[in-house]
Design an enzyme around this catalytic site. Structure first.
Site, mmCIF file in Angstrom:
data_model
loop_
_atom_site.group_PDB
_atom_site.id
_atom_site.type_symbol
_atom_site.label_atom_id
_atom_site.label_comp_id
_atom_site.label_asym_id
_atom_site.label_seq_id
_atom_site.Cartn_x
_atom_site.Cartn_y
_atom_site.Cartn_z
ATOM 1 N N GLN A 22 -9.133 -9.491 -1.206
ATOM 2 C CA GLN A 22 -8.237 -9.511 -2.370
ATOM 3 C C GLN A 22 -6.992 -10.335 -2.035
ATOM 4 O OE1 GLN A 22 -5.721 -6.207 -3.790
ATOM 5 N NE2 GLN A 22 -6.616 -6.472 -5.821
ATOM 6 N N TYR A 64 2.343 -7.802 -9.957
ATOM 7 C CA TYR A 64 2.631 -8.822 -8.942
ATOM 8 C C TYR A 64 2.679 -10.210 -9.592
ATOM 9 C CZ TYR A 64 2.148 -4.912 -5.802
ATOM 10 O OH TYR A 64 2.343 -3.701 -5.187
ATOM 11 N N ARG A 101 -8.847 -9.306 -10.663
ATOM 12 C CA ARG A 101 -8.451 -7.947 -11.073
ATOM 13 C C ARG A 101 -7.285 -8.021 -12.059
ATOM 14 N NH1 ARG A 101 -6.546 -2.224 -8.255
ATOM 15 N NH2 ARG A 101 -8.650 -1.554 -8.676
ATOM 16 N N GLY A 140 -11.077 4.170 -5.756
ATOM 17 C CA GLY A 140 -9.995 3.956 -4.802
ATOM 18 C C GLY A 140 -9.829 5.144 -3.872
ATOM 19 N N ARG A 141 -9.059 6.143 -4.328
ATOM 20 C CA ARG A 141 -8.724 7.272 -3.450
ATOM 21 C C ARG A 141 -9.952 8.019 -2.963
ATOM 22 N NH1 ARG A 141 -4.792 9.355 -7.854
ATOM 23 N NH2 ARG A 141 -6.390 8.184 -8.977
HETATM 24 C C1 LIG Z 1 -3.072 3.953 -1.148
HETATM 25 C C2 LIG Z 1 -3.320 3.010 -2.285
HETATM 26 C C3 LIG Z 1 -3.264 1.644 -2.063
HETATM 27 C C4 LIG Z 1 -3.545 0.744 -3.098
HETATM 28 N N1 LIG Z 1 -3.540 -0.593 -2.828
HETATM 29 C C5 LIG Z 1 -3.951 -1.474 -3.776
HETATM 30 C C6 LIG Z 1 -4.113 -2.851 -3.460
HETATM 31 O O1 LIG Z 1 -3.907 -3.284 -2.327
HETATM 32 N N2 LIG Z 1 -4.512 -3.679 -4.453
HETATM 33 C C7 LIG Z 1 -4.765 -3.222 -5.731
HETATM 34 O O2 LIG Z 1 -5.134 -4.024 -6.591
HETATM 35 N N3 LIG Z 1 -4.658 -1.917 -6.026
HETATM 36 C C8 LIG Z 1 -4.280 -1.036 -5.090
HETATM 37 N N4 LIG Z 1 -4.237 0.300 -5.374
HETATM 38 C C9 LIG Z 1 -4.776 0.790 -6.645
HETATM 39 C C10 LIG Z 1 -6.250 1.185 -6.447
HETATM 40 O O3 LIG Z 1 -7.059 0.056 -6.223
HETATM 41 C C11 LIG Z 1 -6.780 1.921 -7.677
HETATM 42 O O4 LIG Z 1 -6.562 1.103 -8.798
HETATM 43 C C12 LIG Z 1 -6.115 3.275 -7.888
HETATM 44 O O5 LIG Z 1 -6.132 4.050 -6.699
HETATM 45 C C13 LIG Z 1 -6.816 4.046 -9.011
HETATM 46 O O6 LIG Z 1 -8.185 4.227 -8.691
HETATM 47 P P1 LIG Z 1 -8.726 5.664 -8.185
HETATM 48 O O7 LIG Z 1 -8.379 6.627 -9.275
HETATM 49 O O8 LIG Z 1 -10.190 5.483 -8.008
HETATM 50 O O9 LIG Z 1 -7.985 5.985 -6.910
HETATM 51 C C14 LIG Z 1 -3.891 1.222 -4.379
HETATM 52 C C15 LIG Z 1 -3.938 2.604 -4.607
HETATM 53 C C16 LIG Z 1 -3.667 3.492 -3.583
HETATM 54 C C17 LIG Z 1 -3.769 4.970 -3.832
#
Ligand SMILES: Cc1cc2nc3c(=O)[nH]c(=O)nc-3n(C[C@H](O)[C@H](O)[C@H](O)COP(=O)(O)O)c2cc1C
Length: 361
Positions: A98, A178, A225, A315-316
């Protein structure tokens, strides 16, 4: 209609399932933004994802203002990514990088005291993370045409480097407030030149960078994205539905391999006008559509069955469950993510979440 555990072809990538790993910043690189061997262990543990999308990775020093986040602009960084990508491939996985420019979200501490850059001279709300704790953001300087050209070239170099490191593709981070998002939305883009004003002008940088990535790695290895779901980091738009539908239609005509989108839940209390944006995007974008945010197994299965999307990025749940596809397939219990270790250094809360096989008697 597709099942979460059916294979899918995403451009040049053959994914064995539709349980993708969403990009997650974890802050485990060095202070000089060089990836570390610990990251190889972490990503290899998650190789059963249909595709891993890496944590956001800086395309240049100018674009990276997150402590201990990795970059991909220098030879040293590329050399350090090679064993990480190899570890994922050796474990049977696929991984895309990414690519990240944070724009106004970079604190001057990361820039030798210089101002960050953005579409216009605006200041992000709230606080920046720096090596010395949280600090107020600084006002950005509005990029001129030459500077924009240099940034497009930085993306090009990063994509070339990603290929050199062995990645299966790249994803342009155009979400979450961003740099690209700062150009997309009229809350942060008040320019009156060809990069501002109309929606057509505000999507220009997104498309220029996407074309540069396509030139470098091929459309079949390029993804994007977007996050039309909220006003991230003070970056909002007055006509989100029109803006993001147009962006999706233009990306569709570039024939990128995939579009991944953070989308509001149907029960979200966020602006009703964009709550139901997904069907519009689905119609506008003809390629592989991946949805993210707050998905549970049941909701993910329902979404694929309804034809609303082709795959789901977690994600999480992936952060806390290295073997997430297997757990979802068997409806097994899930480890809970520990927020306190999201960005802490070291292996705790990073590589020590147990896999189900480790728990078995
Ligand atoms: C610890 C953490 C780091 C993240 N880092 C990024 C990232 O580097 N790039 C990005 O596009 N989104 C980032 N996100 C957003 C996640 O990709 C995702 O959109 C978000 O956690 C919601 O998805 P989930 O409900 O499956 O966790 C981050 C989220 C978390 C919790």
């Amino acid at each position: 209609m597709a099942d979460l555990f059916e294979p899918i072809t995403i451009g040049a990538i053959r994914a064995p399932n539709r349980v993708l790993m969403a990009p997650l910043t974890r802050g485990r690189a060095t202070r000089a933004h060089v990836p570390t061997p610990l990251m190889a262990e972490y990503y290899a543990q998650r190789a059963s994802a249909g595709v891993i999308i890496t944590e956001a990775t800086g395309i240049s020093q100018q674009g990276l203002g997150w402590p201990y986040a990795p970059g991909i602009w220098s030879d040293e960084q590329v050399a350090a990514w090679i064993p990480i990508v190899r570890a994922v491939h050796d474990a049977g996985g696929r991984i895309v990088s990414q690519l990240w420019h944070m724009g106004r979200i970079v604190h001057p501490d990361f820039l030798g005291g210089e101002s960050p850059v953005s579409a216009s001279a605006t200041t992000a709300p709230d606080w920046a993370r720096t090596y010395e704790g949280k600090k107020r953001y600084a006002q950005a300087h509005a990029l001129d045409f030459d500077e924009i050209k240099r940034i497009v070239n930085d993306y090009r170099r990063a994509a070339r480097n990603a290929l050199a490191a062995g990645f299966d593709g790249v994803q342009l981070h155009a979400a979450n407030g961003y740099l690209i998002d700062q150009f997309l939305r009229d809350g942060t883009n008040t320019r009156s030149d060809i990069y501002g004003g109309s929606i057509e002008n505000r999507v220009r940088l997104l498309l220029e960078v996407t074309r540069a990535l396509i030139d470098t790695v091929g459309a079949e290895r390029t993804g994007v994205r977007l996050s039309p779901n909220d006003d991230p980091q003070g970056c909002g738009d007055s006509h989100s539905r029109e803006l993001f539908t147009k962006a999706a239609a233009e990306l569709s005509s570039l024939k990128i391999a995939f579009l991944e989108m953070r989308a509001s839940r149907p029960d979200s209390t966020f602006r009703p006008a964009i709550r139901q944006l997904v069907p519009d995007i689905r119609r506008a974008f003809k390629g592989v559509l991946i949805l993210n945010s707050d998905y549970t197994l049941a909701r993910a299965a329902r979404t694929l069955r309804s034809g609303e999307a082709d795959a789901i990025a977690f994600g999480r749940l992936f952060l806390a469950n290295p073997d997430l596809p297997r757990r979802l397939a068997s409806n097994a219990g899930l480890n809970k993510p520990n927020v306190a270790t999201f960005y802490s250094r070291g292996h705790a809360g990073y590589t020590d979440y147990p896999s189900e096989s480790c728990l078995a008697p």
